[in-house]
Design a protein around this motif. Structure first.
Motif, mmCIF file in Angstrom:
data_model
loop_
_atom_site.group_PDB
_atom_site.id
_atom_site.type_symbol
_atom_site.label_atom_id
_atom_site.label_comp_id
_atom_site.label_asym_id
_atom_site.label_seq_id
_atom_site.Cartn_x
_atom_site.Cartn_y
_atom_site.Cartn_z
ATOM 1 N N GLN A 96 0.829 -1.208 0.000
ATOM 2 C CA GLN A 96 0.000 0.000 0.000
ATOM 3 C C GLN A 96 0.863 1.257 0.000
ATOM 4 O O GLN A 96 0.594 2.209 -0.734
ATOM 5 N N GLU A 97 1.922 1.245 0.804
ATOM 6 C CA GLU A 97 2.839 2.398 0.845
ATOM 7 C C GLU A 97 3.478 2.612 -0.528
ATOM 8 O O GLU A 97 3.584 3.747 -1.012
ATOM 9 N N PHE A 98 3.896 1.515 -1.157
ATOM 10 C CA PHE A 98 4.510 1.607 -2.488
ATOM 11 C C PHE A 98 3.547 2.226 -3.495
ATOM 12 O O PHE A 98 3.909 3.143 -4.244
ATOM 13 N N LEU A 99 2.318 1.747 -3.533
ATOM 14 C CA LEU A 99 1.341 2.252 -4.504
ATOM 15 C C LEU A 99 1.057 3.741 -4.288
ATOM 16 O O LEU A 99 0.906 4.490 -5.255
ATOM 17 N N GLU A 100 1.005 4.152 -3.028
ATOM 18 C CA GLU A 100 0.763 5.570 -2.733
ATOM 19 C C GLU A 100 1.946 6.430 -3.164
ATOM 20 O O GLU A 100 1.769 7.503 -3.747
ATOM 21 N N ARG A 101 3.160 5.959 -2.924
ATOM 22 C CA ARG A 101 4.349 6.759 -3.246
ATOM 23 C C ARG A 101 4.650 6.794 -4.740
ATOM 24 O O ARG A 101 5.053 7.818 -5.272
#
Length: 202
Positions: A185-190
């Motif tokens: 989730q963090e990757f997709l947001e960044r």
């Protein structure tokens, strides 16, 4: 399997186990696998290699939570072969594992209790010989981005220490990266602000 973690256990390398009873030989062959296609290729290969064997029984479990599985008795009495094989995989707490047990019939019927013991013991032997490894659940993504956005994209990949492959840096750039489940989730947001497209590959 721990629902709050993205790690799980598999086997380190292919391995073999053996059990003999009343002339019958049970050769257990364990393999680390990641897909049903891989399972199919291995089973087909073993059927050719051990073409003179009476049975080629197998079971496998795939994925972090072991959600994909199958057990095939290959002509042995129902529940006497594949279920004990799968039971040993589960008892060891493993996934991404295939075990094929090749049986050479010795002329004396063992009965269902004897078969269960033979398939269970040979499988346990193979898994014990394999060695256990920790795997990290995750997915590969293909990213597409403009050359001018490369510094921003590469910064995210470096910050998050993501494995990379299939780099293509032309006018339009693409790269494949593996993202572990816990940081997906963090990757997709960044990464979402700096790319033209993103495809999940598995």
């Amino acid at each position: 399997m721990n629902a709050n973690s993205d790690t799980y256990f598999s086997i380190a390398a292919p391995s073999e186990g053996l059990f003999k009873d009343n002339g019958s030989r049970f050769i257990a062959l364990a393999y680390p696998v990641e897909s049903e296609d891989e399972v199919g290729e291995i089973v087909a290969g073993l059927r050719k290699k051990y073409h003179d064997a009476r049975h080629h029984c197998f079971a496998y479990r795939l994925g972090k939570d072991g959600e994909k599985y199958r057990a095939n008795d290959d002509g042995e009495p129902s529940g006497s072969a594949a279920r004990p094989i799968l039971g040993q995989i589960d008892s060891a707490g493993l996934s991404d594992v295939l075990v094929v047990v090749v049986r050479y019939f010795g002329g004396i019927k063992l009965g269902i209790p004897g078969l269960i013991r033979a398939y269970k013991t040979s499988t346990a032997d193979a898994l014990a010989n394999a060695g256990k490894v920790t795997k990290i659940a995750g997915s590969w993504y293909r990213l597409g981005f403009a050359y001018s956005d490369m510094p921003s994209v590469m910064k995210v990949l470096k910050d998050m220490e993501l494995p990379q492959r299939a780099q293509d840096f032309g006018n339009e750039c693409s790269i494949e990266v593996r993202v572990r489940l816990l940081v997906e989730q963090e990757f997709l947001e960044r990464i979402g602000k700096t790319i033209n497209f993103i495809d999940k590959l598995d």
